[in-house]
Scaffold this active site. Structure first.
Site, PDB file in Angstrom:
ATOM      1  N   ASP A 128       0.599  -1.182   0.114  1.00 20.32           N
ATOM      2  CA  ASP A 128       0.086  -0.165  -0.056  1.00 20.32           C
ATOM      3  C   ASP A 128       0.936   1.360  -0.131  1.00 20.32           C
ATOM      4  O   ASP A 128       0.234   2.518  -0.084  1.00 20.32           O
ATOM      5  CB  ASP A 128      -0.980   0.041   1.246  1.00 20.32           C
ATOM      6  N   ARG A 163     -17.038  -1.063 -23.526  1.00 18.93           N
ATOM      7  CA  ARG A 163     -17.638  -1.120 -22.143  1.00 18.93           C
ATOM      8  C   ARG A 163     -16.798   0.026 -21.340  1.00 18.93           C
ATOM      9  O   ARG A 163     -15.554   0.222 -21.450  1.00 18.93           O
ATOM     10  CB  ARG A 163     -17.208  -2.503 -21.669  1.00 18.93           C
ATOM     11  N   ARG A 172      -6.091   0.578   1.405  1.00 20.56           N
ATOM     12  CA  ARG A 172      -7.135   0.649   2.154  1.00 20.56           C
ATOM     13  C   ARG A 172      -7.702   2.101   2.524  1.00 20.56           C
ATOM     14  O   ARG A 172      -8.594   2.523   2.591  1.00 20.56           O
ATOM     15  CB  ARG A 172      -6.616   0.338   3.832  1.00 20.56           C
ATOM     16  N   HIS A 273      -5.687 -10.042  -4.133  1.00 19.66           N
ATOM     17  CA  HIS A 273      -4.637 -10.424  -3.815  1.00 19.66           C
ATOM     18  C   HIS A 273      -3.595 -10.813  -4.826  1.00 19.66           C
ATOM     19  O   HIS A 273      -2.337 -11.145  -4.538  1.00 19.66           O
ATOM     20  CB  HIS A 273      -4.945 -11.782  -2.758  1.00 19.66           C
ATOM     21  N   GLN A 275      -2.439  -8.932  -6.711  1.00 18.26           N
ATOM     22  CA  GLN A 275      -1.249  -7.539  -6.703  1.00 18.26           C
ATOM     23  C   GLN A 275      -0.374  -7.813  -5.208  1.00 18.26           C
ATOM     24  O   GLN A 275       0.806  -7.378  -5.173  1.00 18.26           O
ATOM     25  CB  GLN A 275      -1.839  -6.397  -6.762  1.00 18.26           C
ATOM     26  N   ARG A 276      -0.605  -8.774  -4.563  1.00 14.89           N
ATOM     27  CA  ARG A 276       0.194  -9.109  -3.122  1.00 14.89           C
ATOM     28  C   ARG A 276       1.016 -10.240  -3.530  1.00 14.89           C
ATOM     29  O   ARG A 276       2.031 -10.287  -2.604  1.00 14.89           O
ATOM     30  CB  ARG A 276      -0.671  -9.002  -2.078  1.00 14.89           C
TER      31      ARG A 276
END
Ligand code: F6P
Length: 344
Positions: A128, A163, A172, A273, A275-276
């Site tokens: 983050d 689209r 967060r 997740h 991306q983690r």
């Protein structure tokens, strides 16, 4: 010396690279022994340890996750937690503990040092990028790359179907990943917690794009993004068992709003997740390695109560009280200067 190490909070790419650098410096330069506590503070409480040495970490540099395992939670959740930690570190004859964690773990480390005199050095991590006191945390760069790769792929399918795709990324309380991946991926708009959005403005933007023949739009949404008060109902957020708000789903609420107001098909993709996980980028491997070397040196200098950090590309030591003092929110000057002008 006998150095204890633990990894706390959410995992991120680069944790093994830090462990490897700690162990290599500790063994080769100082002749230290390194003991890992499994699953963060749970490993201390359960006396669940593993020996970390050069051999056991061989090949770990490019591996995502953490060989030590990680958990949320803190000794302050247990009865007599801090004194139990102190007692157990004594049992293992630990001279110093390196805590690799995000805001939560570093705040706990600060209290254990400040109130109980525990010899702790911190290392900031999180995808983050929201740890106060350092210019960047390792894991962020990898997460941004993963999100950007996903956005690149989503452009072609969005264009084929005319689209709108809302791409929800982690963050967060901060829009670091959303902003960097949104800029790098050429998003039509980026929604971040630091700049509450108005769904009407987003729909106007989509209509303007349509009128210019841009029938597809990729909108990157940080999971913590929120509408301006009074513009859209989002209801209460769930919390996990540690009382942390569970951020996810804002794009699922926004999608029907956009469909309803514009009549254009909207799809939601949550990168979650993905991306983690996975292999850290070269940048994160280098940063994690620098942190690991610096943390071991800090231990030998007796610089307890500090975390290692990156400032102006130099590794520095910052008091452990700093990361818990506030969340490092997005550089809104960057957002306003680089991201905003493209939303038209
Ligand atoms: O590591 C931080 C973070 O990635 C946040 O952005 C996200 O909200 C959270 O972790 C989710 O973690 P978990 O699903 O492990 O609780």
């Amino acid at each position: 010396m006998r150095i204890g190490v633990l990894t706390g909070g959410g995992d991120c790419p680069g944790l093994n690279a830090v462990l490897r650098a700690i162990v290599r410096t500790a063994e080769n330069e100082y002749g230290d022994e390194v003991i890992g506590f499994r699953d963060a503070w749970d490993g201390v409480r359960n006396r669940d340890t593993m020996t970390l040495d050069i051999e056991s970490l061989r090949g770990s540099l490019p591996k995502g996750g953490t060989v030590l395992g990680t958990r949320r939670g803190s000794p302050y959740d247990w009865p007599e937690g801090p004194s139990l930690v102190s007692e157990i570190l004594g049992e293992y004859a630990i001279d110093a503990l390196i805590v690799i964690g995000g805001n939560g773990s570093l705040a706990v480390a600060n209290e254990l040092h400040r109130d109980h005199g525990l010899p702790i050095v911190g290392v900031p991590k999180t995808i983050d990028n929201d740890v106060e006191g350092t210019d960047v945390t390792f894991g962020f760069h990898t997460a941004v790359q993963t999100a950007t790769d996903a956005i690149d792929r989503l452009h072609t399918t969005a264009e084929s179907h005319d689209r709108v795709i809302l791409v929800e990324v982690m963050g967060r309380h901060t829009g670091w990943i959303a902003t960097y991946a949104g800029i790098a991926g050429g998003a039509a708009a980026i929604l971040v917690p630091e700049r509450p959005f108005d769904p009407v403005e987003i729909c106007d933007l989509i209509r303007r794009r349509n009128s210019r023949g841009r029938y597809a739009s990729i909108i990157v949404v940080a999971e913590g993004a929120e509408p301006r008060p009074g513009t859209m109902e989002i209801g209460p957020r769930e919390t996990d068992r540690f009382g942390h708000v569970r951020f996810t789903g804002i794009s699922e609420l926004l999608a029907p709003e956009i469909e309803h107001r514009t009549g254009i098909e909207v799809r939601v993709v949550k990168i979650g997740h993905i991306q983690r996980g996975g292999t850290p980028t070269a940048f994160d491997r280098v940063l994690a390695t620098r942190y690991g070397l610096a943390a071991t040196a800090a231990v030998h200098d007796g610089a307890f109560g500090h975390m290692v950090a990156l400032r102006d590309n130099e590794i520095v030591r910052v008091p452990l009280s700093v990361p818990g003092s506030r969340t490092r929110t997005l550089d809104t000057a960057l957002f306003d200067a680089v991201a905003l002008p493209f939303f038209s």
